[in-house]
Enzyme design. Structure first.
Site, PDB file in Angstrom:
ATOM      1  N   SER A 124       0.857  -1.181   0.000  1.00 61.88           N
ATOM      2  CA  SER A 124       0.000   0.000   0.000  1.00 61.88           C
ATOM      3  C   SER A 124       0.887   1.224   0.000  1.00 61.88           C
ATOM      4  CB  SER A 124      -0.909  -0.008   1.224  1.00 61.88           C
ATOM      5  OG  SER A 124      -1.748   1.116   1.236  1.00 61.88           O
ATOM      6  N   GLY A 125       0.606   2.166  -0.886  1.00 62.54           N
ATOM      7  CA  GLY A 125       1.436   3.353  -1.003  1.00 62.54           C
ATOM      8  C   GLY A 125       0.631   4.621  -1.038  1.00 62.54           C
TER       9      GLY A 125
ATOM     10  N   SER B 207      -0.387   6.331  -3.501  1.00 63.91           N
ATOM     11  CA  SER B 207      -1.380   6.484  -4.554  1.00 63.91           C
ATOM     12  C   SER B 207      -2.399   5.357  -4.610  1.00 63.91           C
ATOM     13  CB  SER B 207      -0.672   6.609  -5.912  1.00 63.91           C
ATOM     14  OG  SER B 207       0.171   5.492  -6.124  1.00 63.91           O
ATOM     15  N   GLY B 208      -2.163   4.249  -3.896  1.00 63.72           N
ATOM     16  CA  GLY B 208      -3.143   3.182  -3.922  1.00 63.72           C
ATOM     17  C   GLY B 208      -2.624   1.884  -3.352  1.00 63.72           C
TER      18      GLY B 208
ATOM     19  N   LYS C 265      -2.597  -2.311  -9.440  1.00 66.18           N
ATOM     20  CA  LYS C 265      -2.710  -1.219  -8.475  1.00 66.18           C
ATOM     21  C   LYS C 265      -4.071  -0.546  -8.615  1.00 66.18           C
ATOM     22  CE  LYS C 265      -0.295   2.668  -8.843  1.00 66.18           C
ATOM     23  NZ  LYS C 265       0.814   3.626  -8.697  1.00 66.18           N
TER      24      LYS C 265
ATOM     25  N   ASP D  43       8.759  11.398  -6.952  1.00 70.31           N
ATOM     26  CA  ASP D  43       8.630  10.585  -5.742  1.00 70.31           C
ATOM     27  C   ASP D  43       9.592   9.412  -5.822  1.00 70.31           C
ATOM     28  OD1 ASP D  43       7.686   9.901  -3.249  1.00 70.31           O
ATOM     29  OD2 ASP D  43       5.936   8.812  -3.997  1.00 70.31           O
TER      30      ASP D  43
END
Length: 986
Positions: free
Chosen positions: A696-697, A699-700, A716, A815
């Site tokens: 999990s990051g 953005s999703g 994702k 990022d």
């Protein structure tokens, strides 16, 4: 005197002698007892360096390791256990030896704090050296009774806080080094009261931003002042002119502003002036005539304007660096009269005119770099007159005319870059074949003639780049003797004759570009030895024959361009095994069926111009003939399979009670976009369940999905945000970015799907997860030995360089971090997660783009981004530098072991760079220290190439420089990581 009185006198003398002998023995025993007590109760000696500290040792303790005694009375006067790998706390009880004068416990693993009461025991000492240990806390106070101390070295520790006011009591102090600590208050004015100082080293401390003490000129005996990387700001004070004894002045890597004061040019005894990496502006004063002792001047990476002063150029300098400024005008002719100049670097300025014609005639030039200026005219004949020149770097100027014949005798050369000029004529024969030559770049000039057989003598050559010239004739087979060659680019010339088949003997080749020539004949069949080859471009020649099927066996090939030739035969089905980012066989004479792997619209343009190629699906290629019954059966089977798949999917979706349905409740249908030879599969959507969650990051969430055909992919699902526009923006950013990228070090986007409820991206699955997870795991040291870490560093650098330099317009990741570097089953890196990526659309009016908010991850964000909000490639370069430091140390960017208000960049900088010890002559020089303190201790030490590791560290520190202008481009980073020559920023 009577005989009786004489005997009494003899007895008295004997008694006094015995008494003195007893006192001497008693004193020695007392000193030995103190030393043994400290060793046994306060120190840990894992290597047994002090194993001979025994009472039974003859003449103890004066024969013990590290102990020095007075020759007359055997009093212990010095203890030196430097570098003995001793651990424990500060051994203050050593100072209970009343005759002790010098104590050196440097370069050990001592730690803890040093309290003022314990240091008071040492008030009778002349010198204290605690450097290169792990002491923490504040610096101790020094009471007034320290009347004899002349040397105090606390450098290379973790002391924090301020410099205590009690330091003013050290009135006899001559040497003071507090460099490479965590001192974070201002540099106090009180230090200017220590008027006996000859050496003051405060470098590499995160002091609170403050100016140079205004009264620094009071230190008239000072010979070395080293304030590198101390957060200095403001202007250089005029009082600096009073440092009449100064030899080394290092104010580099700070935020000093204003002009170079004329006061500096009054330091008649100065030998080194280091002002690089500041914000000093204005013109360099033309008043250097009296600085006849100056041998090293470096004002690089500033905002200097105007011309190079005649009085500076006329000094007997050994090294002159003025790189990365805005200097203009001509290089003064007087520089050519210098008899000792060995290092001249003036790159990245606006210098114009011609080079001084006699440059090199009088001086033993070794390093010469004037690249990226506006210089013109012919090259000076005598640049290598002394036969010591190693680096000749002239690229991106307007030099014209022929390369002087004398350059063909400069056998000391190892690094030549003269690309991007207007040079013409024939290259001197000897210039091709120097035995120590590692890098040769003639690209984009007007050079002509042939490449002579003498090229075979350049047996150390790794980079051979001669593209964009007028070289002609047959390509010499002697090139095949260069077994170290890794990159060869002879494209866009006029070479003719048969393609040299022996070139397959160059087994170290990684890139081979020979496009845009007149080569004839066939491509060699025995290409399997090119196991390192990633790029092959033979387009725009007159090659004939078949495409070798063996190309399909090259394990790392990602770029293949054979277009615009006379190739015939079929496209080998073996090429389907390659993971190609670029494939082009257009405009040849190929025939037959297009292999299934290339039978997609994505490759259509790469197949055109071959009238006899056929495909059942791709228009305008003609269809391939096949039996009609087979076609009918196949259509029927596919239809049945599609119906079964649809029913199965519908049942599965209803069972899992997901919103992923294709019912009439969906107001909008799914929009599917495929980017690779993998078709959309509905089972991906059905697999977005918690049991398949792998990460999990920002953005999703990412899920592991195994398709029915056995292929494992990563899906994702982007977060559903309140702001639909923001969610869709992240989705479109990643789709637009990855959809057009083809690079072996960037994760492949297979397809995307979107409707009003969900946004899903599907990628190749990376077996070993992210670099961040592997590094922070317990087995990080086992899984990632040094060769793997270096390969990851180089691979990710190549991926970023592709984004910055090969994509038009350029792409900034924004990022970049270790968690966004994925590792496949062979630990090959793939840059991922482009949700925050930004396409740079620059023009002269827009300049750098400004973001509305800070994006990125804590610990990786470049310092300037937080307050300028400007997006540039240099932001990614900083983040890459942090990742390199993670690879070296195995630590996270904000590891708790770094201490408060400290990140990995500051921590590594403090340890890696330090002033040399005060016993040396080169005070203030900076060198890389003990890699052992930095390298991840979990790694197998036998796998570590320390030279390579030190090179990577240098690149990391350059990338993580505070000022963006000081960071190299990613293209340059790739060169530096590959290259064995000394690093330099561009």
């Amino acid at each position: 005197m009577t005989h009786q009185k004489h005997n009494k006198l003899l007895l008295l003398i004997k008694a006094l002698f015995l008494l003195s002998l007893f006192n001497l023995t008693n004193s020695s025993n007392k000193d030995a007892a103190i030393l043994l007590r400290v060793k046994n109760s306060q120190l840990n000696d894992p290597n047994g360096q002090l194993s001979d500290w025994l009472d039974s040792t003859p003449n103890a303790p004066c024969n013990w390791t590290g102990i020095s005694c007075d020759r007359l009375n055997d009093d212990v006067i010095a203890i030196n256990i430097s570098g003995a790998n001793i651990s424990g706390n500060f051994p203050a009880d050593f100072c209970r030896i009343s005759t002790l004068q010098n104590l050196d416990v440097s370069n050990n693993n001592l730690g803890g704090g040093i309290i003022s009461d314990s240091i008071s025991l040492c008030s009778h000492l002349n010198s204290l050296n605690f450097s290169f240990n792990n002491f923490v806390g504040g610096l101790p106070d020094f009471p007034a009774k320290f009347q004899n101390l002349t040397v105090l070295d606390f450098s290379l520790n973790n002391f924090s806080g301020e410099i205590p006011a009690s330091f003013v009591n050290l009135q006899k102090l001559q040497f003071l080094s507090l460099g490479s600590n965590l001192l974070n208050e201002s540099i106090p004015e009180l230090l200017t009261n220590l008027t006996e100082l000859t050496q003051l080293i405060l470098a590499l401390n995160p002091f609170r931003p403050s100016p140079i003490p205004a009264n620094i000129g009071r230190l008239t005996k000072l010979e070395s002042l080293v304030l590198q990387s101390t957060n200095l700001n403001g202007e250089i004070p005029e009082s600096i002119a009073n440092l009449v004894s100064i030899k080394t002045l290092d104010l580099s890597n700070n935020n000093l502003s204003g002009k170079i004061p004329i006061a500096i040019t009054k330091l008649k005894n100065v030998e080194q002036i280091q002002l690089y990496h500041n914000q000093i502006s204005g013109e360099i004063p033309d008043t250097f005539s009296n600085l006849t002792s100056l041998i090293w001047f470096d004002a690089s990476q500033n905002l200097l304007t105007g011309k190079i002063p005649e009085t500076l150029a006329g000094l007997p300098l050994g090294s002159l660096h003025l790189t990365d400024n805005f200097l203009e005008g001509e290089i003064p002719d007087i520089l050519a009269l210098n008899r000792v100049l060995y290092d001249l670097k003036l790159f990245n300025n606006n210098l114009s005119g011609v080079l001084p014609p006699f440059l090199g005639m009088n001086s033993p030039l070794v390093e010469f770099d004037v690249s990226h200026n506006n210089l013109e005219g012919s090259l000076p004949d005598n640049l290598c007159y002394k036969k010591e020149l190693r680096s000749l770097i002239l690229f991106e100027n307007r030099f014209s005319g022929a390369i002087p014949e004398s350059y063909g005798e400069c056998s000391s050369l190892t690094y030549i870059r003269i690309e991007e000029n207007e040079l013409s004529g024939v290259v001197p024969n000897g210039f091709w074949g120097f035995s120590g030559l590692e890098h040769l770049d003639f690209s984009n000039n007007r050079l002509e003639g042939s490449v002579p057989p003498s090229i075979s003598s350049a047996n150390a050559l790794e980079q051979f780049l001669i593209s964009g010239n007028n070289f002609s004739g047959k390509f010499p087979v002697e090139i095949c003797h260069l077994k170290e060659l890794k990159k060869m680019d002879s494209s866009r010339n006029e070479f003719s004759g048969d393609f040299p088949s022996c070139i397959t003997q160059l087994t170290q080749l990684q890139e081979l570009h020979m496009q845009g020539n007149r080569f004839t004949g066939e491509i060699p069949k025995n290409v399997e030895d090119w196991m390192e080859l990633t790029e092959l471009d033979l387009s725009e020649n007159r090659l004939s024959g078949d495409i070798p099927a063996g190309l399909g066996n090259l394990p790392v090939m990602t770029f293949l361009n054979l277009s615009n030739n006379l190739l015939s035969g079929e496209i080998p089905v073996e090429l389907s095994k390659l993971e190609l980012n670029e494939f082009n066989v257009s405009n040849n004479r190929l025939h037959g069926r297009v292999p299934l792997a290339f039978n997609s619209k994505f490759f259509l343009s790469s197949l055109m111009g071959n009238p006899d190629l056929c495909s059942p699906d791709l228009n305008p290629l003609p269809p391939c003939s096949r039996p009609k019954p087979v076609r009918v059966v196949l259509v029927g089977v596919l239809s049945a399979l599609a119906l079964i798949l649809f029913v199965s999917l519908l049942w599965l979706l209803i069972k899992t009670k997901k919103l992923l349905t294709f019912s009439t409740k969906n107001k909008k249908s799914w929009k599917i976009t495929s980017f690779q030879r993998v078709r959309f599969n509905e089972e991906v959507l059905a697999s977005l369940r918690d049991e398949n969650l792998i990460g999990s990051g920002g953005s999703g969430r990412v899920y592991r999905v195994i398709l029915k055909n056995g292929l494992t992919v990563a899906a994702k699902r982007l977060w559903e945000t309140k702001e639909l526009a923001e969610s869709e923006g992240l989705f479109r950013s990643e789709v637009e970015t990855l959809g057009r990228i083809r690079h072996s070090n960037i994760v492949r986007l297979l397809f995307s799907c979107i409707n009003e409820n969900l946004r899903v991206l599907v990628y190749d699955y990376m077996e070993n997860g992210s670099l961040g997870d592997v590094l922070s795991g317990e087995k990080g040291g086992v899984l990632l030995d040094w060769p793997k870490r270096f390969a990851i560093a180089l691979g990710t650098a190549q991926g970023l360089a592709y984004l910055h330099h090969d994509c038009v317009p350029a792409i900034v990741h924004r990022d970049f971090k270790s968690n966004n570097i994925l590792l496949d089953e062979e630990f090959k890196p793939k840059v991922a997660d482009f949700g925050l990526a930004k396409i740079l659309k620059r023009n002269e009016e827009e300049g750098d783009q400004v973001m509305s908010r800070v994006a990125g991850s804590y610990g990786y964000i470049a310092p300037e981004y937080a307050y300028t909000m400007k997006v540039t490639e240099k932001s990614d370069v900083y983040s890459f530098g942090v990742v390199l430091l993670e690879l070296i140390t195995g630590k996270r960017p904000n590891d708790s072991s770094f201490g408060e208000n400290k990140n990995i960049v500051k921590w590594v900088t403090d340890i890696a760079l330090s002033p040399l010890k005060h016993q040396t002559n080169a005070i203030g020089s900076i060198e890389v220290r003990s890699m052992d303190k930095l390298l991840d201790s979990r790694m197998d030490a036998t796998t570590i190439d320390y030279f390579e590791a030190e090179r990577v560290l240098n690149v990391a520190l350059s990338c993580s420089a505070e000022l963006p202008v000081s960071r190299p481009s990613m293209r340059r980073v790739v060169e530096l990581l590959k290259d064995h020559s000394p690093t330099r920023s561009k």
